[in-house]
Design a protein around this motif. Sequence first.
Motif, PDB file in Angstrom:
ATOM      1  N   SER A  30     -13.186 -31.770  11.799  1.00  0.00           N
ATOM      2  CA  SER A  30     -14.364 -32.561  12.160  1.00  0.00           C
ATOM      3  C   SER A  30     -15.326 -32.750  10.987  1.00  0.00           C
ATOM      4  CB  SER A  30     -15.095 -31.914  13.323  1.00  0.00           C
ATOM      5  OG  SER A  30     -15.508 -30.602  12.979  1.00  0.00           O
ATOM      6  N   SER A  31     -15.116 -32.034   9.900  1.00  0.00           N
ATOM      7  CA  SER A  31     -15.989 -32.177   8.739  1.00  0.00           C
ATOM      8  C   SER A  31     -15.407 -33.133   7.693  1.00  0.00           C
ATOM      9  CB  SER A  31     -16.240 -30.810   8.094  1.00  0.00           C
ATOM     10  OG  SER A  31     -15.037 -30.286   7.553  1.00  0.00           O
ATOM     11  N   TYR A  32     -14.274 -33.771   8.007  1.00  0.00           N
ATOM     12  CA  TYR A  32     -13.617 -34.690   7.077  1.00  0.00           C
ATOM     13  C   TYR A  32     -13.806 -36.138   7.508  1.00  0.00           C
ATOM     14  CZ  TYR A  32     -11.125 -30.804   4.895  1.00  0.00           C
ATOM     15  OH  TYR A  32     -10.811 -29.654   4.214  1.00  0.00           O
ATOM     16  N   THR A  33     -14.178 -36.967   6.564  1.00  0.00           N
ATOM     17  CA  THR A  33     -14.057 -38.407   6.754  1.00  0.00           C
ATOM     18  C   THR A  33     -12.578 -38.750   6.629  1.00  0.00           C
ATOM     19  OG1 THR A  33     -16.243 -38.871   5.830  1.00  0.00           O
ATOM     20  CG2 THR A  33     -14.657 -40.674   5.833  1.00  0.00           C
ATOM     21  N   MET A  34     -12.086 -39.566   7.544  1.00  0.00           N
ATOM     22  CA  MET A  34     -10.651 -39.894   7.556  1.00  0.00           C
ATOM     23  C   MET A  34     -10.437 -41.382   7.288  1.00  0.00           C
ATOM     24  SD  MET A  34      -9.342 -36.962   8.099  1.00  0.00           S
ATOM     25  CE  MET A  34      -7.638 -37.499   8.268  1.00  0.00           C
ATOM     26  N   GLY A  35      -9.395 -41.672   6.551  1.00  0.00           N
ATOM     27  CA  GLY A  35      -9.100 -43.063   6.226  1.00  0.00           C
ATOM     28  C   GLY A  35      -7.620 -43.370   6.298  1.00  0.00           C
ATOM     29  N   TRP A  36      -7.315 -44.638   6.420  1.00  0.00           N
ATOM     30  CA  TRP A  36      -5.947 -45.150   6.329  1.00  0.00           C
ATOM     31  C   TRP A  36      -5.904 -46.150   5.175  1.00  0.00           C
ATOM     32  CZ3 TRP A  36      -1.736 -43.374   8.865  1.00  0.00           C
ATOM     33  CH2 TRP A  36      -1.936 -42.651  10.040  1.00  0.00           C
ATOM     34  N   PHE A  37      -4.884 -46.005   4.365  1.00  0.00           N
ATOM     35  CA  PHE A  37      -4.623 -46.919   3.265  1.00  0.00           C
ATOM     36  C   PHE A  37      -3.180 -47.375   3.373  1.00  0.00           C
ATOM     37  CE2 PHE A  37      -8.336 -46.441   0.439  1.00  0.00           C
ATOM     38  CZ  PHE A  37      -8.970 -45.390   1.076  1.00  0.00           C
ATOM     39  N   ARG A  38      -2.841 -48.446   2.668  1.00  0.00           N
ATOM     40  CA  ARG A  38      -1.454 -48.896   2.651  1.00  0.00           C
ATOM     41  C   ARG A  38      -1.086 -49.381   1.259  1.00  0.00           C
ATOM     42  NH1 ARG A  38      -2.139 -54.243   6.579  1.00  0.00           N
ATOM     43  NH2 ARG A  38      -3.246 -55.573   5.070  1.00  0.00           N
ATOM     44  N   GLN A  39       0.206 -49.362   0.995  1.00  0.00           N
ATOM     45  CA  GLN A  39       0.674 -49.753  -0.329  1.00  0.00           C
ATOM     46  C   GLN A  39       2.040 -50.398  -0.236  1.00  0.00           C
ATOM     47  OE1 GLN A  39       0.899 -46.482  -3.148  1.00  0.00           O
ATOM     48  NE2 GLN A  39       0.507 -47.858  -4.860  1.00  0.00           N
ATOM     49  N   THR A  40       2.211 -51.476  -0.981  1.00  0.00           N
ATOM     50  CA  THR A  40       3.506 -52.134  -1.124  1.00  0.00           C
ATOM     51  C   THR A  40       3.963 -51.996  -2.567  1.00  0.00           C
ATOM     52  OG1 THR A  40       2.375 -54.248  -1.487  1.00  0.00           O
ATOM     53  CG2 THR A  40       3.121 -53.769   0.744  1.00  0.00           C
ATOM     54  N   ARG A  52     -15.898 -42.043  10.177  1.00  0.00           N
ATOM     55  CA  ARG A  52     -16.721 -40.915   9.747  1.00  0.00           C
ATOM     56  C   ARG A  52     -16.571 -39.744  10.725  1.00  0.00           C
ATOM     57  NH1 ARG A  52     -19.650 -42.520   5.344  1.00  0.00           N
ATOM     58  NH2 ARG A  52     -20.053 -44.759   5.161  1.00  0.00           N
ATOM     59  N   LEU A  53     -17.350 -38.700  10.507  1.00  0.00           N
ATOM     60  CA  LEU A  53     -17.102 -37.405  11.107  1.00  0.00           C
ATOM     61  C   LEU A  53     -17.054 -37.422  12.633  1.00  0.00           C
ATOM     62  CD1 LEU A  53     -19.342 -35.180   8.816  1.00  0.00           C
ATOM     63  CD2 LEU A  53     -17.048 -36.080   8.422  1.00  0.00           C
ATOM     64  N   SER A  54     -18.030 -38.054  13.265  1.00  0.00           N
ATOM     65  CA  SER A  54     -18.110 -38.008  14.718  1.00  0.00           C
ATOM     66  C   SER A  54     -17.197 -39.022  15.390  1.00  0.00           C
ATOM     67  CB  SER A  54     -19.548 -38.270  15.172  1.00  0.00           C
ATOM     68  OG  SER A  54     -19.905 -39.610  14.872  1.00  0.00           O
ATOM     69  N   GLY A  55     -16.742 -40.005  14.608  1.00  0.00           N
ATOM     70  CA  GLY A  55     -15.902 -41.063  15.157  1.00  0.00           C
ATOM     71  C   GLY A  55     -16.662 -42.301  15.573  1.00  0.00           C
ATOM     72  N   ARG A  56     -17.979 -42.252  15.536  1.00  0.00           N
ATOM     73  CA  ARG A  56     -18.765 -43.405  15.997  1.00  0.00           C
ATOM     74  C   ARG A  56     -18.897 -44.484  14.931  1.00  0.00           C
ATOM     75  NH1 ARG A  56     -21.839 -39.262  18.611  1.00  0.00           N
ATOM     76  NH2 ARG A  56     -23.253 -39.158  16.840  1.00  0.00           N
TER      77      ARG A  56
END
Length: 126
Positions: A30-40, A52-56
Amino acid sequence: QVQLVESGGGLVQAGGSLRLSCAASGRTFSSYTMGWFRQTPGKEREFVAAVRLSGRSTRYADSVKGRFTISRDNAKNTVYLQMNSLRPEDTAVYYCAASNGPVLAAIDSSNVYNYWGQGTQVTVSS
């Protein structure tokens, strides 16, 4: 330290949907900002979405806005990427990323993420 494991990739026809999951180890998800990236192949890693942390608070790349939804379940240490109306140009290896540092406005920069998963292939056929 956190380890990230993506799942849910695969082959889908254009217009279809996939849901990617990223399971994180550790007790401080819950203390991590999470992201998705992509690569070709031959291209730089591209930002897709982040939460961000809370999801909002979320951010999306213009190319996926309105089609993709990022969410997180802190109780399950998991972040999701729901991908609808998929297009052939969405074909890529999708990576989950985590940041436990100050992200602020740079949430779409790969430089702020210090943990990465191994990636999952998404292929959209026309």
